[in-house]
Design an enzyme around this catalytic site. Sequence first.
Site, mmCIF file in Angstrom:
data_model
loop_
_atom_site.group_PDB
_atom_site.id
_atom_site.type_symbol
_atom_site.label_atom_id
_atom_site.label_comp_id
_atom_site.label_asym_id
_atom_site.label_seq_id
_atom_site.Cartn_x
_atom_site.Cartn_y
_atom_site.Cartn_z
ATOM 1 N N ASN A 9 0.871 -1.178 0.000
ATOM 2 C CA ASN A 9 0.000 0.000 0.000
ATOM 3 C C ASN A 9 0.909 1.228 0.000
ATOM 4 O O ASN A 9 1.455 1.604 1.031
ATOM 5 C CB ASN A 9 -0.887 -0.033 1.259
ATOM 6 C CG ASN A 9 -1.705 1.226 1.425
ATOM 7 O OD1 ASN A 9 -1.780 2.062 0.517
ATOM 8 N ND2 ASN A 9 -2.329 1.377 2.588
ATOM 9 N N LYS A 11 0.191 4.236 -0.364
ATOM 10 C CA LYS A 11 -0.448 5.453 0.174
ATOM 11 C C LYS A 11 -0.192 6.637 -0.768
ATOM 12 O O LYS A 11 -0.133 6.457 -1.978
ATOM 13 C CB LYS A 11 0.026 5.720 1.611
ATOM 14 C CG LYS A 11 -0.176 4.481 2.498
ATOM 15 C CD LYS A 11 -0.080 4.751 3.956
ATOM 16 C CE LYS A 11 -0.304 3.445 4.715
ATOM 17 N NZ LYS A 11 -0.294 3.593 6.155
ATOM 18 N N HIS A 98 -9.736 1.371 4.468
ATOM 19 C CA HIS A 98 -8.508 1.560 5.239
ATOM 20 C C HIS A 98 -8.787 2.528 6.387
ATOM 21 O O HIS A 98 -9.576 3.471 6.236
ATOM 22 C CB HIS A 98 -7.401 2.102 4.325
ATOM 23 C CG HIS A 98 -6.056 2.089 4.975
ATOM 24 N ND1 HIS A 98 -5.670 3.050 5.884
ATOM 25 C CD2 HIS A 98 -5.021 1.217 4.888
ATOM 26 C CE1 HIS A 98 -4.441 2.760 6.320
ATOM 27 N NE2 HIS A 98 -4.033 1.661 5.725
ATOM 28 N N GLU A 100 -7.225 4.940 7.471
ATOM 29 C CA GLU A 100 -6.997 6.356 7.138
ATOM 30 C C GLU A 100 -8.197 6.927 6.389
ATOM 31 O O GLU A 100 -8.508 8.116 6.514
ATOM 32 C CB GLU A 100 -5.688 6.484 6.324
ATOM 33 C CG GLU A 100 -4.472 6.276 7.227
ATOM 34 C CD GLU A 100 -3.252 5.700 6.538
ATOM 35 O OE1 GLU A 100 -3.191 5.691 5.299
ATOM 36 O OE2 GLU A 100 -2.343 5.231 7.270
ATOM 37 N N GLU A 170 -5.815 -4.569 10.568
ATOM 38 C CA GLU A 170 -4.791 -3.549 10.768
ATOM 39 C C GLU A 170 -5.091 -2.766 12.049
ATOM 40 O O GLU A 170 -5.890 -1.816 12.021
ATOM 41 C CB GLU A 170 -4.768 -2.582 9.582
ATOM 42 C CG GLU A 170 -4.421 -3.229 8.276
ATOM 43 C CD GLU A 170 -3.795 -2.232 7.301
ATOM 44 O OE1 GLU A 170 -2.697 -2.493 6.822
ATOM 45 O OE2 GLU A 170 -4.407 -1.175 7.055
ATOM 46 N N GLY A 176 2.135 2.573 10.717
ATOM 47 C CA GLY A 176 3.104 3.653 10.552
ATOM 48 C C GLY A 176 3.796 4.069 11.835
ATOM 49 O O GLY A 176 4.472 5.092 11.883
ATOM 50 N N SER A 216 3.025 -1.849 10.448
ATOM 51 C CA SER A 216 4.462 -1.929 10.732
ATOM 52 C C SER A 216 5.056 -3.308 10.464
ATOM 53 O O SER A 216 5.941 -3.750 11.194
ATOM 54 C CB SER A 216 4.750 -1.468 12.166
ATOM 55 O OG SER A 216 4.389 -0.101 12.321
HETATM 56 P P1 PGA Z 1 2.554 0.498 7.669
HETATM 57 O O1 PGA Z 1 1.113 0.691 6.982
HETATM 58 O O2 PGA Z 1 3.103 -0.826 7.161
HETATM 59 O O3 PGA Z 1 3.363 1.677 7.224
HETATM 60 O O4 PGA Z 1 2.329 0.458 9.140
HETATM 61 C C1 PGA Z 1 0.233 -0.381 6.774
HETATM 62 C C2 PGA Z 1 -1.055 0.108 6.175
HETATM 63 O O5 PGA Z 1 -1.529 1.186 6.559
HETATM 64 O O6 PGA Z 1 -1.655 -0.554 5.303
#
Ligand code: PGA
Length: 258
Positions: A9, A11, A98, A100, A170, A176, A216
């Site tokens: 992903n 982003k 997601h 976000e 998640e 992140g 992460s």
């Molecule tokens: P990350 O993001 O691996 O940077 O923690 C995962 C995601 O949001 O899909």
Amino acid sequence: MRPYIVAGNWKMHMDSESGTALARSIHEGLAADPPSDGVSVVLCPPFPVLSSVQAAIAGSGIGLGAQNMHNEDHGAFTGEVAPGMLRAVGCTFVILGHSERRQHFHEDDAFINRKLRAALTHGLTPIVCVGETLEQREAGITEEVVGGQVRGVLAGITAQEMKGVVLAYEPIWAIGTGRTATPEQAQEVHADIRGVLASLFDRGLADRIVIQYGGSVKADNAAELFACPDVDGGLIGGASLKAQDFLAIIRAASTLAG
Ligand code: PGA
């Protein structure tokens, strides 16, 4: 035996040039060291980069996914992208719900459910995200929150349709932050999600559904997370932006898939 799906992903990162270079490096890395049959790889770049990434991965077996879409086929929805538009540029996957999107753009389970139905209608495999906040985990309501999201996003989905759905657990506190869930924490929630699927459908179908872990995931923790019996790969953010890191995560899945 469920396949592993490792999806990157990206982003809101990468432009056409850097995205193409990244996709090419991943393509070359997989050509030199092909993953096991039981591992699928998907790249989810931002919308404007989909076409160039598609060109860079053509013929590689790597899947192309978008990070979001609207549920309507067309219409007055300024700024939105329709499922058919994603198919037209070569997408076969789409990330939906997601955290976000839920947090910054107020998407709720009902809206995500409409998008999920639209994705299935258009032959896109949805990767549907669920996960709890730190406050919810600390309040001891993770199972309730995640279970509620799973039921909400899957409302009215038939067993036949469910076969085309991928879920991603998640935990929001792990995204992140560098603070990943322990394998035990991930396994516990994944098993809970599979239990919800068994109650909505049946155990046989629940056992066939791919449930990715995200939050992460890095080259050095992927193997222990993917080794959990109910963790079927990962949705990778930060570590998917460097070819070597992403390739190492794919290798971890490949080793486990045998
Ligand atoms: P990350 O993001 O691996 O940077 O923690 C995962 C995601 O949001 O899909």
